[in-house]
Motif scaffolding. Sequence first.
Motif, PDB file in Angstrom:
ATOM      1  N   HIS A  97       0.835  -1.197   0.000  1.00  0.00           N
ATOM      2  CA  HIS A  97       0.000   0.000   0.000  1.00  0.00           C
ATOM      3  C   HIS A  97       0.875   1.254   0.000  1.00  0.00           C
ATOM      4  CE1 HIS A  97       1.214   0.518   4.112  1.00  0.00           C
ATOM      5  NE2 HIS A  97       0.327   1.484   4.346  1.00  0.00           N
ATOM      6  N   ALA A 108     -12.191   2.487  -1.249  1.00  0.00           N
ATOM      7  CA  ALA A 108     -11.908   1.069  -1.502  1.00  0.00           C
ATOM      8  C   ALA A 108     -12.241   0.734  -2.953  1.00  0.00           C
ATOM      9  CB  ALA A 108     -12.713   0.193  -0.546  1.00  0.00           C
ATOM     10  N   ARG A 109     -11.422  -0.094  -3.547  1.00  0.00           N
ATOM     11  CA  ARG A 109     -11.529  -0.354  -4.976  1.00  0.00           C
ATOM     12  C   ARG A 109     -12.872  -0.943  -5.388  1.00  0.00           C
ATOM     13  NH1 ARG A 109      -6.740   0.312  -3.398  1.00  0.00           N
ATOM     14  NH2 ARG A 109      -4.995   0.845  -4.760  1.00  0.00           N
ATOM     15  N   TYR A 110     -13.487  -1.744  -4.530  1.00  0.00           N
ATOM     16  CA  TYR A 110     -14.765  -2.356  -4.920  1.00  0.00           C
ATOM     17  C   TYR A 110     -15.875  -1.320  -5.025  1.00  0.00           C
ATOM     18  CZ  TYR A 110     -17.214  -1.929  -0.448  1.00  0.00           C
ATOM     19  OH  TYR A 110     -17.854  -1.431   0.663  1.00  0.00           O
ATOM     20  N   PHE A 177      -9.208  -9.906  -4.581  1.00  0.00           N
ATOM     21  CA  PHE A 177      -9.994  -8.750  -5.034  1.00  0.00           C
ATOM     22  C   PHE A 177     -11.192  -9.213  -5.872  1.00  0.00           C
ATOM     23  CE2 PHE A 177      -6.025  -6.472  -4.089  1.00  0.00           C
ATOM     24  CZ  PHE A 177      -6.535  -5.361  -3.416  1.00  0.00           C
ATOM     25  N   ARG A 248      -8.403   7.630   4.076  1.00  0.00           N
ATOM     26  CA  ARG A 248      -9.343   6.602   3.611  1.00  0.00           C
ATOM     27  C   ARG A 248     -10.755   7.056   3.972  1.00  0.00           C
ATOM     28  NH1 ARG A 248      -5.194   4.734   6.414  1.00  0.00           N
ATOM     29  NH2 ARG A 248      -3.674   3.344   5.458  1.00  0.00           N
ATOM     30  N   CYS A 252     -11.214   0.278   3.214  1.00  0.00           N
ATOM     31  CA  CYS A 252      -9.755   0.159   3.328  1.00  0.00           C
ATOM     32  C   CYS A 252      -9.320  -1.121   2.624  1.00  0.00           C
ATOM     33  CB  CYS A 252      -9.346   0.126   4.804  1.00  0.00           C
ATOM     34  SG  CYS A 252      -7.571  -0.058   5.087  1.00  0.00           S
ATOM     35  N   ASP A 253      -8.259  -1.026   1.827  1.00  0.00           N
ATOM     36  CA  ASP A 253      -7.749  -2.184   1.083  1.00  0.00           C
ATOM     37  C   ASP A 253      -6.386  -2.661   1.588  1.00  0.00           C
ATOM     38  OD1 ASP A 253      -9.858  -2.487  -0.741  1.00  0.00           O
ATOM     39  OD2 ASP A 253      -9.040  -0.952  -2.080  1.00  0.00           O
ATOM     40  N   ASP A 254      -5.882  -2.082   2.670  1.00  0.00           N
ATOM     41  CA  ASP A 254      -4.497  -2.331   3.069  1.00  0.00           C
ATOM     42  C   ASP A 254      -4.180  -3.815   3.262  1.00  0.00           C
ATOM     43  OD1 ASP A 254      -4.314   0.380   3.006  1.00  0.00           O
ATOM     44  OD2 ASP A 254      -3.296   0.575   4.930  1.00  0.00           O
ATOM     45  N   GLN A 256      -5.454  -6.325   1.897  1.00  0.00           N
ATOM     46  CA  GLN A 256      -5.411  -7.030   0.618  1.00  0.00           C
ATOM     47  C   GLN A 256      -4.192  -6.612  -0.202  1.00  0.00           C
ATOM     48  OE1 GLN A 256      -9.239  -8.201  -1.358  1.00  0.00           O
ATOM     49  NE2 GLN A 256      -9.896  -6.222  -0.531  1.00  0.00           N
ATOM     50  N   LEU A 257      -3.879  -5.323  -0.177  1.00  0.00           N
ATOM     51  CA  LEU A 257      -2.757  -4.840  -0.971  1.00  0.00           C
ATOM     52  C   LEU A 257      -1.432  -5.441  -0.531  1.00  0.00           C
ATOM     53  CD1 LEU A 257      -3.783  -1.095  -1.251  1.00  0.00           C
ATOM     54  CD2 LEU A 257      -3.730  -2.765  -3.113  1.00  0.00           C
ATOM     55  N   ASN A 262      -2.089 -11.507  -3.852  1.00  0.00           N
ATOM     56  CA  ASN A 262      -2.683 -10.554  -4.792  1.00  0.00           C
ATOM     57  C   ASN A 262      -1.740 -10.124  -5.895  1.00  0.00           C
ATOM     58  OD1 ASN A 262      -5.474 -10.264  -4.278  1.00  0.00           O
ATOM     59  ND2 ASN A 262      -4.995  -9.254  -2.338  1.00  0.00           N
TER      60      ASN A 262
END
Length: 361
Positions: A97, A108-110, A177, A248, A252-254, A256-257, A262
């Motif tokens: 991240h 968040a990307r989604y 993701f 944020r 939050c995607d941390d 997952q990143l 991934n």
Amino acid sequence: MSSTIPLQQFDPQQLKAWIKAEALALGFADCVIAKPASQAKEMPRFLDYLEKGYHADMDYLTENLDKRENPELLVPGTKSIICVRMNYLVDSPKPRHIPYVPNSAIIARYARGRDYHKVMRGRLKTLAQKIREHVGEFESRPFADSAPIFEKAIHESAGMGWTGKHTLLIQKKSGSFFVLGELFTSLDLPEDTATTAHCGSCSACIDICPTQAIVKPYVLNARRCIAYLTIEYKGIIAEEFRAAIGNRIFGCDDCQLICPWNSFAKITPIEDFHPRHGLDQLSLLELWQWDETTFLRCTEGSPIRRTGFQSFKRNIAIGLGNAPFSAEIMDALENGKSLHDEIVNVHIDWAITQQLQRKFN
């Protein structure tokens, strides 16, 4: 419509293979078949989770426990659950991240495109109709994070992936993701088998969490989770979490990143998941200028609607408080106090204090 063949004349394995091919043709990244009794073992763990209060104020999680334990009570006559997933990344993420880009707003990307719940349910209904045209009438009901079920456990039992230490499902060749959906059916299809877990000794997601919300492997305390605080929670966010929230403003995607798996994350073929209204590149100040009419227009069909206008502005205020000192930010915060409710103003006052501390330190 093609002529149908009586359901009893279909070989179950062949029908299962046909359904999977149709699912992939509709844009689903994967499709597996689970049985409704496959996740009953989850109940003791879930009750312990509730007892510890890790569900925060999401009281709906305490309801319909009988249906969670036995999905056949939710949809009577269910014999098989068609499980699908959809990838939602539109570009490859960095392997780690980026802690902070001054004045940028991180969503968040989604949540940057169309609400996946709508996309998922629509395609599951289409899949059900294609099956119906092929085999005749059967009972079905689609879900996308919209029912009291152990969603991840159902998918995991059929080999969609394994639950990672961050509590999200991981797929060996696709990372995490992606979003999940289910079609409960009266079709009696052969179930798929579970896969094995591959987190090993890795603790990257636990270590990177800004608020230490992953209290131990596979256990998330929602009361500390940035996704919960910025989306589900509507109150005053505790000061101990505000600096960690950073910029944020929705999710939050941390965790997952940072996940090594991934590096295999796939790019989505689904246009609906591409960012709308520049939500992948807007600044905090640009979003702070949105009035409620603009918010409603720019979040139509978006999961961001879930947080509501005032909570959205609360989150942006925290982001502005965490930004480097700027006279423009100070003016924007001061001018915003008369436009928002008491909860938002608490965070505006905090943000002004943070800005002043940076100015004089």
